[in-house]
Scaffold this active site. Sequence first.
Site, mmCIF file in Angstrom:
data_model
loop_
_atom_site.group_PDB
_atom_site.id
_atom_site.type_symbol
_atom_site.label_atom_id
_atom_site.label_comp_id
_atom_site.label_asym_id
_atom_site.label_seq_id
_atom_site.Cartn_x
_atom_site.Cartn_y
_atom_site.Cartn_z
ATOM 1 N N ASP A 341 -22.405 1.591 -3.047
ATOM 2 C CA ASP A 341 -21.988 1.737 -4.447
ATOM 3 C C ASP A 341 -21.319 3.090 -4.664
ATOM 4 O O ASP A 341 -20.863 3.754 -3.716
ATOM 5 C CB ASP A 341 -23.204 1.509 -5.374
ATOM 6 C CG ASP A 341 -22.814 0.958 -6.745
ATOM 7 O OD1 ASP A 341 -22.382 1.749 -7.605
ATOM 8 O OD2 ASP A 341 -22.930 -0.270 -6.960
ATOM 9 N N ASP A 458 -15.618 -1.994 -10.540
ATOM 10 C CA ASP A 458 -16.269 -1.574 -11.780
ATOM 11 C C ASP A 458 -15.245 -1.156 -12.829
ATOM 12 O O ASP A 458 -14.081 -0.879 -12.504
ATOM 13 C CB ASP A 458 -17.215 -0.401 -11.475
ATOM 14 C CG ASP A 458 -18.549 -0.568 -12.183
ATOM 15 O OD1 ASP A 458 -18.562 -1.116 -13.297
ATOM 16 O OD2 ASP A 458 -19.581 -0.159 -11.616
ATOM 17 N N ASP A 528 -26.557 -4.074 -16.300
ATOM 18 C CA ASP A 528 -27.159 -2.890 -15.684
ATOM 19 C C ASP A 528 -28.665 -2.862 -15.911
ATOM 20 O O ASP A 528 -29.358 -1.997 -15.383
ATOM 21 C CB ASP A 528 -26.533 -1.610 -16.256
ATOM 22 C CG ASP A 528 -25.352 -1.134 -15.411
ATOM 23 O OD1 ASP A 528 -25.077 -1.751 -14.367
ATOM 24 O OD2 ASP A 528 -24.711 -0.139 -15.807
HETATM 25 C C1 GLA Z 1 -21.851 0.854 -13.449
HETATM 26 C C2 GLA Z 1 -22.368 -0.347 -12.686
HETATM 27 C C3 GLA Z 1 -23.563 0.029 -11.859
HETATM 28 C C4 GLA Z 1 -23.191 1.139 -10.904
HETATM 29 C C5 GLA Z 1 -22.626 2.317 -11.672
HETATM 30 C C6 GLA Z 1 -22.069 3.368 -10.737
HETATM 31 O O1 GLA Z 1 -22.732 1.252 -14.430
HETATM 32 O O2 GLA Z 1 -22.666 -1.392 -13.580
HETATM 33 O O3 GLA Z 1 -24.067 -1.078 -11.164
HETATM 34 O O4 GLA Z 1 -22.247 0.647 -9.983
HETATM 35 O O5 GLA Z 1 -21.577 1.918 -12.549
HETATM 36 O O6 GLA Z 1 -21.576 4.457 -11.406
#
Ligand code: GLA
Length: 720
Positions: A341, A458, A528
């Site tokens: 990520d 994202d 999230d």
């Molecule tokens: C967003 C995504 C999370 C993660 C963060 C990283 O909030 O939904 O899952 O990837 O960004 O900054």
Amino acid sequence: MRKITLFFAIVFCCSISAQVIHVKTNKNSLVYNVTKSKKVHQAHYGKRLNSTEGISNLKAIFNEAYPSFGNGRPNEVALLVKHDDGTLVTDLFYLSHDQNTKNGIQYTSIHLKDEKKNLFVDLHFKAYRKENVIEQWVSIINKESKAIELQNFASSAIGFKAREYYLLHFYGSWRKEMQMVEEKLTNGIKVIETKQGVRATEYENPSFMLSLNKPAQENSGEVIAGALAWSGNYKLTFQLDEVDRCQVTAGINPFASQYTLQPNQEFTTPRMIYTFSYEGKNQASINLHRWARKYNLRAGDEIRPIILNSWEGAYFDFDAKLLKGMMDGAAEMGVEYFILDDGWFGNKYPRNLANAGLGDWQVNKKKLPNGISDLIDHAEKKGLKFGIWVEPEMANPKSELAENQPDWIIQRKNNRKPMLQKNQLLLDLSNPKVQDFVYNVVSDILKENPRITYIKWDANRSIQNYGSTYLTSNNQSHLWIDYAKALEVVFAKLGKNHPKVIFQASASGGARVEYGILKNTHEFWTSDDTDPIERIFIQWGTNHIYPPIASAAHVTSSPNHQTGRATPLKFRFDVAMGGRLGVELSPTKLNSEELEYAKKAIQIYKDKRHIIQFGDLYRLLSPYDDDGYAAINYVTENKDEAILFVYCLEYSRRSERNVVKPQGIDPKASYLVEEINMDGKNKISAHKKVLSAEVLMNRGIDTDLRKPFTSVMIQLTKVK
Ligand code: GLA
């Protein structure tokens, strides 16, 4: 041998008046009448009519198939055009229509023209016979002598005649998306819209269920489900007029979006998707899910892998050693993909927090001195495939990208202060150079690392700083629309050139949950918020419209990082298994008992995921009913197998409430009932017993669930 589809096509081409245009699926009909004066009226939308005889003698439900401004009733308009001479009136008349059917899809186009101006409007319909879904979109073609300005340009306007209307829609916020509310419509206009521009579905979703006459139940009542396939601003209006008809008008939000169309230019609206069910809401959801898996979800017929995402297990704080340790644990658990990520990039401005480095897509040499390939080598050694996080439409002000390309950033101009969201700015995707950049960020990563086969894309801010340095001063209002169209083009091109890569649409969680982006992606990051109780509600709402195979659901650590609530590992697994299962924690932090349980649960999901990912979803006990329970089941198309989940959300002393009646199974068959994925002794008396489907569906099975955060996963196997 090449299939000669022409043989299967029935082609009509008509240009005579007083006729019926019948858009139909196996169970739905949308009927238009062409009157003698060449107006196109909506005559019916609802249950399939096997005969339309006499329908043109009846009063139209709506006098215009595509209501335009200036030709009569002051209802919400679908079309408002400022013509080449500055006039605002448009009055559309029938020219012709054509229809043909190919591979189970009926295509219809109704060609209209303004009475006086050379403005042409084509209404397009795609009717999916078996799935009972109808898509509508519109092309507006300017053949006038000069540019015209589009001020309203809906995708569709459909009317209903009923005694009462109940609107179910989905609202929420960050970490609490897709909450449900149902309300009785009163006279006036109810609007569901967004003006966020980007990541448009955070607060409202462009979808709904509208019940006619009384609130539809899960398995009874007339209900229309609708969803707009568009990643930008949208507006859905429900107008209950003075004679109690309801007009649903849906499309791009015209707010600050006047669009100039040059002579000979064509404007195409996004698709509006409808299904009508006279068997309640659950059938409407099933129609959409089946249709989506077949036609509107990338590789909707392919099994989804189980991933481990590094975010909640490591956040920004990692090095190669830590990630490799996570991979070792993931592999031991039986996970199939490792997804790295946020936090892997940026050198001048390292991405160690959310305040720097976004936009600089070079591997951070300090954290990962041996690059990404070193990580992929390790993943592969462990039998894992590899994926990576990107957010290519964005930049931190503290980034080389923002320093070098200030013009690429969406900005308010006149030296107004930029407004930041998550410390970041948005790139101007209306600019072709930015489109190339965004495309290349991803394409270059994939070309340089052909072993990366999963992209988490994202988008963590909305437009807000309204203004483009690329668009001319006359065309500033094009930004919203050009942005969303460009995004679609970039995604489609990436998908075409990287056919084997899995794409996830993430946007602070569920802020890009809609059928436009889903056409080019495999799944969305549902929220999230990974707390299982919160997720029961979020997934419940999401799966009213969008299929579980596309709903990424991850098991995270306890206490949960968002809510602080502690829940057992089994409960977390049972909830996440209701969608596309993943894990988002550091496996090194699990004790040996938890690890053993996780291994077992993952293996069970692997064995049963075809039922969950491709099966029909039935909603049995709603978490909204305040009984403290939720229950769902999934059934394969051939009805041979079903999986049932029952969740206890809060302490209950009303034990009779935990009786669950599965649905969708073969009513004539019997099924072996087995509790699976247990973490102790079994909680159902019917465990390993054979019960007839009639008993299962009418008497139901007792589940001994009383304590909050307990759950059961039950398999039903048809006994031949
Ligand atoms: C967003 C995504 C999370 C993660 C963060 C990283 O909030 O939904 O899952 O990837 O960004 O900054």
